[in-house]
Scaffold this motif. Structure first.
Motif, mmCIF file in Angstrom:
data_model
loop_
_atom_site.group_PDB
_atom_site.id
_atom_site.type_symbol
_atom_site.label_atom_id
_atom_site.label_comp_id
_atom_site.label_asym_id
_atom_site.label_seq_id
_atom_site.Cartn_x
_atom_site.Cartn_y
_atom_site.Cartn_z
ATOM 1 N N ALA A 138 -14.586 35.034 8.453
ATOM 2 C CA ALA A 138 -13.473 35.030 10.482
ATOM 3 C C ALA A 138 -14.458 36.092 11.592
ATOM 4 C CB ALA A 138 -12.349 34.792 9.678
ATOM 5 N N ALA A 139 -14.300 37.110 10.174
ATOM 6 C CA ALA A 139 -14.385 38.068 11.028
ATOM 7 C C ALA A 139 -16.115 38.636 11.585
ATOM 8 C CB ALA A 139 -14.224 39.553 10.514
ATOM 9 N N VAL A 140 -16.907 37.854 10.503
ATOM 10 C CA VAL A 140 -18.368 38.229 11.094
ATOM 11 C C VAL A 140 -18.400 36.850 11.710
ATOM 12 C CG1 VAL A 140 -20.832 37.848 9.556
ATOM 13 C CG2 VAL A 140 -19.278 38.887 8.754
ATOM 14 N N LEU A 141 -18.246 35.752 11.922
ATOM 15 C CA LEU A 141 -17.830 34.852 12.995
ATOM 16 C C LEU A 141 -17.587 35.283 14.717
ATOM 17 C CD1 LEU A 141 -17.523 31.473 10.904
ATOM 18 C CD2 LEU A 141 -19.253 32.441 11.753
ATOM 19 N N GLU A 142 -16.554 35.496 13.798
ATOM 20 C CA GLU A 142 -15.912 36.674 15.673
ATOM 21 C C GLU A 142 -17.070 38.415 16.039
ATOM 22 O OE1 GLU A 142 -13.967 37.167 19.731
ATOM 23 O OE2 GLU A 142 -14.417 35.762 17.725
ATOM 24 N N GLN A 143 -17.616 38.800 15.135
ATOM 25 C CA GLN A 143 -18.969 39.327 16.145
ATOM 26 C C GLN A 143 -20.071 38.293 16.182
ATOM 27 O OE1 GLN A 143 -18.062 42.671 15.970
ATOM 28 N NE2 GLN A 143 -20.102 42.084 17.349
ATOM 29 N N LEU A 144 -20.533 37.587 15.234
ATOM 30 C CA LEU A 144 -21.494 37.328 15.681
ATOM 31 C C LEU A 144 -21.589 36.743 17.455
ATOM 32 C CD1 LEU A 144 -22.801 35.389 13.169
ATOM 33 C CD2 LEU A 144 -23.959 36.942 14.142
ATOM 34 N N ARG A 145 -20.656 35.812 17.483
ATOM 35 C CA ARG A 145 -19.938 35.018 18.708
ATOM 36 C C ARG A 145 -19.971 36.591 20.059
ATOM 37 N NH1 ARG A 145 -15.554 35.235 22.808
ATOM 38 N NH2 ARG A 145 -14.063 36.186 21.736
ATOM 39 N N LEU A 146 -19.555 37.224 19.737
ATOM 40 C CA LEU A 146 -19.132 38.880 20.633
ATOM 41 C C LEU A 146 -21.237 38.619 20.973
ATOM 42 C CD1 LEU A 146 -16.250 40.785 19.637
ATOM 43 C CD2 LEU A 146 -16.579 39.757 21.127
ATOM 44 N N LEU A 147 -21.446 39.254 19.993
ATOM 45 C CA LEU A 147 -23.291 39.586 20.262
ATOM 46 C C LEU A 147 -23.995 38.105 20.766
ATOM 47 C CD1 LEU A 147 -24.837 39.769 17.027
ATOM 48 C CD2 LEU A 147 -24.782 41.286 18.651
ATOM 49 N N THR A 148 -23.712 37.540 21.587
ATOM 50 C CA THR A 148 -23.689 35.947 22.404
ATOM 51 C C THR A 148 -23.299 36.148 23.631
ATOM 52 O OG1 THR A 148 -22.457 34.328 21.787
ATOM 53 C CG2 THR A 148 -24.483 34.417 20.600
ATOM 54 N N ASN A 149 -22.438 37.898 23.803
ATOM 55 C CA ASN A 149 -22.053 37.161 25.711
ATOM 56 C C ASN A 149 -23.140 38.225 25.921
ATOM 57 O OD1 ASN A 149 -19.399 36.594 24.520
ATOM 58 N ND2 ASN A 149 -18.528 38.574 23.895
ATOM 59 N N LEU A 150 -24.046 38.841 25.729
ATOM 60 C CA LEU A 150 -25.399 38.792 26.445
ATOM 61 C C LEU A 150 -25.797 38.009 27.103
ATOM 62 C CD1 LEU A 150 -26.213 41.880 27.107
ATOM 63 C CD2 LEU A 150 -27.769 41.909 25.112
ATOM 64 N N GLU A 151 -26.000 38.309 28.427
ATOM 65 C CA GLU A 151 -26.911 36.892 29.033
ATOM 66 C C GLU A 151 -27.262 37.508 30.714
ATOM 67 O OE1 GLU A 151 -22.874 34.953 30.811
ATOM 68 O OE2 GLU A 151 -24.112 34.012 29.207
ATOM 69 N N THR A 152 -28.099 36.221 30.657
ATOM 70 C CA THR A 152 -28.740 36.170 32.345
ATOM 71 C C THR A 152 -28.337 35.533 33.358
ATOM 72 O OG1 THR A 152 -30.258 35.355 31.719
ATOM 73 C CG2 THR A 152 -30.640 36.919 31.647
ATOM 74 N N SER A 153 -28.564 34.948 34.193
ATOM 75 C CA SER A 153 -27.768 34.232 34.899
ATOM 76 C C SER A 153 -28.564 32.623 34.314
ATOM 77 C CB SER A 153 -28.077 34.391 36.378
ATOM 78 O OG SER A 153 -29.623 34.214 37.227
ATOM 79 N N GLU A 154 -29.624 33.160 33.596
ATOM 80 C CA GLU A 154 -29.974 32.067 32.982
ATOM 81 C C GLU A 154 -30.105 31.606 31.942
ATOM 82 O OE1 GLU A 154 -31.961 29.492 35.765
ATOM 83 O OE2 GLU A 154 -31.624 30.400 36.693
ATOM 84 N N ARG A 155 -29.605 32.394 30.991
ATOM 85 C CA ARG A 155 -29.917 32.292 29.443
ATOM 86 C C ARG A 155 -28.726 33.558 28.497
ATOM 87 N NH1 ARG A 155 -34.108 30.106 26.847
ATOM 88 N NH2 ARG A 155 -33.359 30.884 24.972
#
Length: 546
Positions: A138-155
């Protein structure tokens, strides 16, 4: 050793991943299409699940061959890692240079983020594939989710594809992983082959192996092979390989039903009762073995006790977990009783009654449309239903693989309330997720003038209503009538979709309509009894022509 006997150039049923034997069924092609769609849809998570041996790796290899040229690919196949080990593996896969002394979560994350921003500036996308993802903590999955926080206005700048066994779906149904589950933009559960596909699969592998003479598997055996193997490619390979060895030892030109049955008892013995003579297994003998080894193989086969009769149905235990509470009613049916076919329209009529509509017999979606209720079919699973917050019909599978239809009426923290065969049951979400392939059907009520997809540049009553709701959400002045859905309105629409964990494509489809309506209206049935997540001022009902 049987290859020369059957005039084959090589063993056709090896479980080694030889690309020459690639067989893409309709399900494999659909799974591949979901992966390719996910990569081109703006980032987030894509989920591919399937039983052991269903062909997930095959689909993944095809996907990696077809990935766009502007994508940088990272592949992790051993996910039993800590958070630090995972981040370091990502850096290694993307060839991210780390500054001397960097050995912390923050240092790794900063390096990954810098790499993603630099790649985006060069017009490149980054795709991370994690195989056997059911082993992630669960800790690794949460870290993966946090990695997807980086985004532009499009993607989003990182696309993550999770590939795993069915329990991965159950993991993502846990309340603590709800935020990650809501970021899954595409999901597919790879089911087994049909009986016809099983026959095509066997013919394909024999042809690649050079079969030109009489096929060693008569057409009449294909249904039995499908039943014994459950349509799982790896199980088909194991069964057919052992059956060919048995036919060779008995000097038979084709596999007989008795040989096939004994082969199944041998290779699937651990799934049921121990097979008689289990210690006398057919040996795996390589080509070019000594005559003594061949004699041993023959003795092992001939001294294995024969069953007195070949049962009509395979006595092979199911390879899936025991049936959950959802499937309890079906499991209690006597084995001799014919399985009943679920009545989808009857369950949809039950669903429509929650909206106060009593639909007549016949096609429920057509009858619902006449009553102002439209059917919405989706594959987003429990996570998407949490977002839409409305009851739905779920297609489930019991422990025997038989379809069951359940009416999902409530979601709580870790349990769901379903109506199954007229009985209300409370089911753990993990069990429900394991039995479902993610598909569901629900209703949504919209005026006749509402289009299923309102495109850029459109005008009309539905666009006026959309503009009013978006303005209310942002606290903006009421817009004037007959505005087009322009770039400014589409920007507001994308921002709303992102806040609601919907696909931020700027197209006002049914799911966007559902959430916009729910945030200002508590009158429709819901899965939760909670108030709307975001309060919105009461809006005027949209009337066609206004």
């Amino acid at each position: 050793m049987y290859t020369h006997y059957f005039q084959l150039k090589q063993s056709p049923f090896s479980i080694a991943p030889d690309p020459r034997y690639l067989f893409m069924s309709e399900r494999h092609r659909e799974a591949l299409a979901h992966l390719l769609y996910g990569v081109g849809s703006g980032g987030g998570f894509v989920l591919l699940t399937g039983e052991i041996g269903a062909g997930k790796t095959t689909v993944c290899r095809c996907f990696m061959e077809q990935i766009p040229e502007n994508c940088q690919l990272a592949y992790i196949f051993n996910p039993k890692l800590s958070v630090e080990e995972l981040l370091l593996s990502i850096c290694e896969e993307f060839r991210i240079a780390l500054a001397p002394g960097v050995a912390s979560v923050k240092g790794y994350v900063d390096a990954i983020n810098a790499h993603l921003l630099a790649s985006h500036a060069q017009g490149k996308n980054n795709v991370l594939i994690i195989d056997e993802a059911q082993n992630l903590s669960a800790a690794v999955l949460e870290q993966l989710r946090l990695l997807t926080n980086l985004e532009t206005s499009e993607r989003k700048l990182l696309q993550i594809i999770l590939i795993g066994q069915p329990e991965l779906r159950a993991m993502l149904a846990r309340p603590e992983l709800e935020q990650l589950a809501q970021r899954v933009i595409a999901r597919y559960h790879l089911g087994s082959l049909t009986a016809d596909e099983t026959a095509s699969y066997i013919r394909h592998r024999l042809a690649v192996a050079g079969s030109t003479a009489q096929t060693p598997f008569a057409p009449r055996l294909m249904a039995s092979i499908h039943a014994l193997s459950k349509g799982v490619p790896r199980r088909i390979n194991l069964l057919c390989d052992r059956a060919l060895l048995g036919a060779y030892v008995e000097n038979q030109p084709q596999v007989t039903r008795q040989i096939l049955r004994r082969a199944a008892e041998e290779v699937f013995a651990e799934e049921g009762k121990p097979a008689a003579g289990r210690g006398l297994r057919w040996p795996h003998v390589a080509g070019g073995v000594l005559a003594g080894a061949l004699v041993t193989a023959a003795l092992a086969w001939h001294f294995m006790p024969r069953p007195s009769a070949v049962p009509a149905a395979p006595a092979v235990a199911a390879s899936v977990p025991a049936a959950s509470a959802v499937a309890a009613a079906a499991a209690s049916t006597p084995a001799s009783a014919p399985a009943s076919v679920p009545d989808r329209n009857a369950v949809l009529r039950q669903l429509a009654s929650l909206w106060g509509e009593q639909l007549p017999a016949g096609d429920a979606c057509q009858a619902g449309a006449r009553a102002g209720l439209r059917c919405l079919h989706s594959r987003g699973g429990i996570a998407e239903l949490r977002v839409l917050d409305r009851p739905a019909l779920l297609a489930l599978r019991d422990g025997e693989g038989m379809e069951q239809l359940a009416l999902l009426t409530r979601l709580q923290d870790e349990n769901a309330t379903v109506l199954l065969d007229g009985k209300q049951q409370s089911v753990p979400l993990a069990q429900l997720a394991q039995r479902s392939d993610g598909s569901f059907t629900t209703f949504w009520r919209a005026p006749r003038s509402w289009r299923d997809e309102v495109p850029l540049g459109a005008r009309g009553a539905d666009v006026d209503w959309l503009a009013q709701r978006l303005a209310q959400q942002q606290g903006l002045p009421a817009p004037v009538p007959n505005l087009p859905l322009d770039a400014e309105m589409q920007s507001l629409l994308r921002a709303f979709q992102q806040r609601q964990n919907l696909r931020a494509d700027g197209l006002a489809g049914p799911k966007t309509f559902i959430r916009l309506r729910q945030l200002g209206d508590n009158s429709e049935p819901r899965l939760s009894s909670a108030a709307p997540a975001v309060a919105a001022p009461a809006a005027t009902a949209m009337v066609a022509g206004k």
